[in-house]
Design a protein around this motif. Structure first.
Motif: not given
Length: 127
Positions: A12-39
């Motif tokens: 539950h706490f992890a879900k809350k943190l996902r909803n309150d991500s920092t700008d850096g976390e959002i950028i890294l997730w969307k542009k680099v790590l999400r949807a198996r983008q990294m190899y």
């Protein structure tokens, strides 16, 4: 990942943190790590491991990525203990400054790619 390392009590706490991500976390997730983008490897964000919630994790490669913002300047020893414990259970941790994600994403990606390729080699995986 061994089931014993996943801590569902922190879900539950992890879900809350996902909803309150920092700008850096959002950028890294969307542009680099999400949807198996990294190899092609799956990364999860804000994932509970033992008594910690790691920013990003690739369970197959046993990699943890931590995004360090301003507050981490005051948690140096705590972060060292956390990284040590994660290493004891088999996870390599890379710490990336949020500022670097915002201002030098190209080199952040290079650092993550390097760790991914090293772990892939060390664990005997071939893409």
């Amino acid at each position: 990942m061994k089931q014993s390392h996943y801590n569902k009590k922190l879900r539950h706490f992890a879900k809350k943190l996902r909803n309150d991500s920092t700008d850096g976390e959002i950028i890294l997730w969307k542009k680099v790590l999400r949807a198996r983008q990294m190899y092609g490897y799956q990364f999860n964000r804000q994932f509970p491991v033992e008594n910690y919630i790691v920013d990003f994790i690739c369970r197959k490669l046993r990699i943890v990525i931590e995004v360090d913002g301003y507050s981490h300047q005051f948690k140096i020893e705590e972060d060292k203990e956390r990284d040590k414990r994660l290493l004891e259970i088999g996870y390599q941790t890379i710490r990336i400054q949020e500022y670097d994600i915002k201002t030098d994403l190209k080199n952040v990606i290079i650092a993550i790619e390097s760790l991914v390729l090293d772990q892939e080699k060390d664990l005997g995986f071939k893409q």
